[in-house]
Design a protein around this motif. Structure first.
Motif, PDB file in Angstrom:
ATOM      1  N   ARG A  70       0.670  -0.911   0.068  1.00 47.23           N
ATOM      2  CA  ARG A  70       0.286  -0.263  -0.391  1.00 47.23           C
ATOM      3  C   ARG A  70       0.671   1.213   0.258  1.00 47.23           C
ATOM      4  NH1 ARG A  70      -5.034   0.996   3.791  1.00 47.23           N
ATOM      5  NH2 ARG A  70      -5.352   3.323   3.927  1.00 47.23           N
ATOM      6  N   PRO A  71       0.738   2.083  -1.178  1.00 49.64           N
ATOM      7  CA  PRO A  71       1.569   2.966  -1.360  1.00 49.64           C
ATOM      8  C   PRO A  71       1.154   4.091  -0.258  1.00 49.64           C
ATOM      9  CG  PRO A  71       0.139   3.402  -2.987  1.00 49.64           C
ATOM     10  CD  PRO A  71      -0.440   2.257  -2.016  1.00 49.64           C
ATOM     11  N   GLY A  72       2.026   5.318  -0.051  1.00 49.32           N
ATOM     12  CA  GLY A  72       2.139   6.865   1.063  1.00 49.32           C
ATOM     13  C   GLY A  72       0.647   7.137  -0.185  1.00 49.32           C
ATOM     14  N   LYS A  73       0.923   7.152  -1.470  1.00 47.93           N
ATOM     15  CA  LYS A  73       0.215   8.069  -2.317  1.00 47.93           C
ATOM     16  C   LYS A  73      -0.036   7.515  -3.965  1.00 47.93           C
ATOM     17  CE  LYS A  73       3.653  11.670  -2.798  1.00 47.93           C
ATOM     18  NZ  LYS A  73       4.164  11.276  -1.865  1.00 47.93           N
ATOM     19  N   LYS A 101      -6.036   9.308  -5.742  1.00 46.38           N
ATOM     20  CA  LYS A 101      -6.770   8.251  -5.578  1.00 46.38           C
ATOM     21  C   LYS A 101      -6.064   8.033  -4.233  1.00 46.38           C
ATOM     22  CE  LYS A 101      -7.623   5.160  -8.630  1.00 46.38           C
ATOM     23  NZ  LYS A 101      -8.698   4.932  -9.276  1.00 46.38           N
ATOM     24  N   GLY A 102      -7.372   7.439  -3.696  1.00 44.47           N
ATOM     25  CA  GLY A 102      -7.069   6.734  -1.993  1.00 44.47           C
ATOM     26  C   GLY A 102      -6.021   5.597  -2.373  1.00 44.47           C
ATOM     27  N   SER A 103      -4.722   5.869  -1.427  1.00 42.78           N
ATOM     28  CA  SER A 103      -4.192   4.508  -1.457  1.00 42.78           C
ATOM     29  C   SER A 103      -4.592   3.530  -1.097  1.00 42.78           C
ATOM     30  CB  SER A 103      -3.029   4.963  -0.472  1.00 42.78           C
ATOM     31  OG  SER A 103      -3.180   5.137   1.450  1.00 42.78           O
ATOM     32  N   MET A 233       5.803  18.352  -4.773  1.00 41.79           N
ATOM     33  CA  MET A 233       5.198  17.977  -3.681  1.00 41.79           C
ATOM     34  C   MET A 233       6.445  16.449  -4.000  1.00 41.79           C
ATOM     35  SD  MET A 233       2.769  14.997  -5.310  1.00 41.79           S
ATOM     36  CE  MET A 233       1.430  16.433  -6.059  1.00 41.79           C
ATOM     37  N   THR A 234       6.643  15.718  -2.216  1.00 43.33           N
ATOM     38  CA  THR A 234       7.933  14.835  -2.177  1.00 43.33           C
ATOM     39  C   THR A 234       7.036  13.914  -2.900  1.00 43.33           C
ATOM     40  OG1 THR A 234       8.745  15.761  -0.388  1.00 43.33           O
ATOM     41  CG2 THR A 234       9.721  14.071  -0.946  1.00 43.33           C
ATOM     42  N   GLY A 238       7.702   3.807  -3.156  1.00 38.84           N
ATOM     43  CA  GLY A 238       6.825   3.118  -3.436  1.00 38.84           C
ATOM     44  C   GLY A 238       5.506   3.991  -3.555  1.00 38.84           C
ATOM     45  N   ASP A 239       5.860   5.059  -4.180  1.00 35.67           N
ATOM     46  CA  ASP A 239       4.260   5.612  -4.344  1.00 35.67           C
ATOM     47  C   ASP A 239       3.988   5.209  -6.019  1.00 35.67           C
ATOM     48  OD1 ASP A 239       4.242   7.002  -2.420  1.00 35.67           O
ATOM     49  OD2 ASP A 239       4.865   9.491  -2.829  1.00 35.67           O
ATOM     50  N   ILE A 240       2.610   5.237  -6.612  1.00 32.29           N
ATOM     51  CA  ILE A 240       2.582   5.426  -7.631  1.00 32.29           C
ATOM     52  C   ILE A 240       2.233   6.293  -8.080  1.00 32.29           C
ATOM     53  CG2 ILE A 240       0.409   3.810  -9.199  1.00 32.29           C
ATOM     54  CD1 ILE A 240       0.926   1.761  -6.184  1.00 32.29           C
TER      55      ILE A 240
END
Length: 283
Positions: A70-73, A101-103, A233-234, A238-240
């Motif tokens: 599950r990603p942060g963003k 979108k919600g993670s 943004m940072t 693992g973010d998608i």
């Protein structure tokens, strides 16, 4: 390398796909998550691949999970294909259109699409997914973005168009329903993709082709998107990033076409694998 995850939803374990076999690497790695990518995990994994015989096979009955934890963003780019913008009757954007979108929308590639309560306009969108490989901000050049990618995957950006476009103009609530982002079946590392801007992509509903496209039609290519996002943004490991969809979405037909219970959606991106989902109604 092809990274996979397997097991019950919420309890997935990490593995890899080698010669058509899923291998369980949970004895070595906790998960394909932010910590893994930020601590040079891909290099450590590469070392493990030299002796894969010591790792057990995953049972064929095990569920395929999303290819990353599950990603942060989950960051999305709207109207990023010139031919999709044309079918939507919208002007070519001057800079990337960004929404999230919600993670918790991220699920496995063969999990059901859940049509939400009161939905009449649930739609499909095959997209190239980009997995961020390290914490990234304020990139100085587009070229720098190439070193910030862990890999690519097939991503399904499911949308509810009435929620998205007719309920106050807030795209997020039309994008964040349960199971609205099947991901995978695997993450393909960048070294296996010769040209990310020349990948064929397609989607069918009940065996009828709806979408056919190529990543070469992106208005803002992958590296430009990452550079642009890093200014605002940072981006965390693992973010998608969902990079947009080609033409053929349900909204673009005349009259529009939308998903209903028991519909079967299949999608594929060249070199990144295929997905298949059954549509079910929310309880």
């Amino acid at each position: 390398m092809k990274l996979i995850r397997f097991g019950v939803l919420g309890q997935e374990k990490p593995g890899v796909l080698i010669n058509g076999e899923r291998k369980d690497l949970s004895s070595v790695f906790n998960d394909w998550d932010k910590d893994f990518f930020n601590t040079n995990g891909l290099k450590k994994l590469d070392e493990c691949l030299k002796n894969m015989a010591v790792y057990p096979n995953v049972d064929k009955s095990e569920r395929w999970g999303a290819c990353v934890a599950r990603p942060g963003k989950v960051i999305c780019i709207g109207l990023n294909y010139s031919d999709h913008a044309e079918e939507s009757g919208m002007a070519i954007p001057k800079e990337p259109i960004i929404f999230q979108k919600g993670s918790n929308t991220v699920v496995g590639p063969y999990d059901d699409i859940i049509i939400p309560r009161n939905s009449e306009k649930t739609d499909w969108e095959v997209e190239l997914g980009v997995i961020v490989g390290k914490d990234t901000k304020y990139l100085n050049s587009i070229e720098e973005a190439k070193g910030c990618i862990a890999g690519y995957c097939t991503s399904h950006d499911v949308s509810e168009r009435a929620f998205q476009l007719e309920r106050g103009g807030q795209w997020t609530k039309g994008k964040s329903c349960d199971n609205f982002n099947p991901l995978g079946p695997y993450l393909v590392t960048t070294d296996e993709i010769n040209d990310v801007q020349n990948l064929n992509m397609k989607l069918t509903v009940n065996g009828v082709q709806k979408q056919k496209g190529n990543t070469g039609y992106m208005i803002f290519d992958v590296y430009r998107v990452i550079h642009h996002l890093s200014q605002f943004m940072t981006l965390e490991a693992g973010d998608i990033i969902n990079t947009g969809t080609p033409p053929g979405v349900g909204l673009g037909f005349n009259p529009p076409q939308y998903l209903k219970e028991n519909d079967i959606v299949e999608l594929e991106i060249e070199g990144l694998g295929s997905q298949k989902q059954t549509c079910v109604n929310a309880f």
